[in-house]
Design a protein around this motif. Sequence first.
Motif, short mmCIF file in Angstrom:
data_model
loop_
_atom_site.label_atom_id
_atom_site.label_comp_id
_atom_site.label_asym_id
_atom_site.label_seq_id
_atom_site.Cartn_x
_atom_site.Cartn_y
_atom_site.Cartn_z
N ALA A 63 0.77 -1.06 -0.12
CA ALA A 63 0.01 0.01 0.00
C ALA A 63 0.88 1.29 -0.06
O ALA A 63 0.79 2.21 -0.65
CB ALA A 63 -0.93 -0.10 1.22
N LEU A 64 1.89 1.22 0.77
CA LEU A 64 2.87 2.36 0.81
C LEU A 64 3.31 2.65 -0.62
O LEU A 64 3.63 3.75 -0.94
CB LEU A 64 3.85 2.29 1.84
N LEU A 65 4.03 1.49 -1.15
CA LEU A 65 4.66 1.77 -2.25
C LEU A 65 3.80 2.15 -3.53
O LEU A 65 4.33 2.94 -4.31
CB LEU A 65 5.49 0.32 -2.94
N GLU A 66 2.66 1.75 -3.59
CA GLU A 66 1.62 2.03 -4.61
C GLU A 66 1.23 3.62 -4.33
O GLU A 66 1.11 4.33 -5.23
CB GLU A 66 0.41 1.17 -4.61
N SER A 67 1.03 3.96 -3.11
CA SER A 67 0.94 5.44 -2.71
C SER A 67 1.97 6.17 -3.14
O SER A 67 1.82 7.21 -3.72
CB SER A 67 0.37 5.47 -1.31
N PHE A 68 3.09 5.85 -2.80
CA PHE A 68 4.08 6.54 -3.36
C PHE A 68 4.68 6.69 -4.69
O PHE A 68 4.91 7.77 -5.28
CB PHE A 68 5.72 5.99 -2.94
N ALA A 69 4.20 5.67 -5.52
CA ALA A 69 4.32 5.60 -7.06
C ALA A 69 3.11 6.52 -7.59
O ALA A 69 3.60 7.40 -8.54
CB ALA A 69 4.31 4.30 -7.62
N SER A 70 2.07 6.56 -6.93
CA SER A 70 1.00 7.53 -7.41
C SER A 70 1.59 8.63 -7.22
O SER A 70 1.34 9.85 -7.93
CB SER A 70 -0.30 7.30 -6.57
#
Length: 118
Positions: A63-70
């Motif tokens: 979830a954190l990595l997807e949020s950072f990528a977004s």
Amino acid sequence: MRLLYTRFVSTVSYKLTLERFLPIEKPGAADESPATDYIFEPDAARIFGSLVPRYCVTKILQALLESFASEFGSRMIAMGNATRNAKEMIDHLTLVRNKARQASITRSCSTSSGASKR
């Protein structure tokens, strides 16, 4: 417990996602054939006790990595737009400056040529 994050779809797109995080549900038991009794080494409770913390950490990290990528995708798009707008403004101001300079030169030439004819 639910997990809310922005899921990365592409550089220009992301989606707000709300997922069930805990408690973990068993996969659909109604669709399966009758359960077979398996023997686990070590026992199922110890395996489950080992896997649940790893699952939690992995799910939160995802979830954190997807949020950072977004976020980084959004920043990249914003910076690209800002760069394009700045270039357009520089081009416009350069054109205005060149027109003003040319007008000044034309005025100067016409004034000097008018003075020399007298």
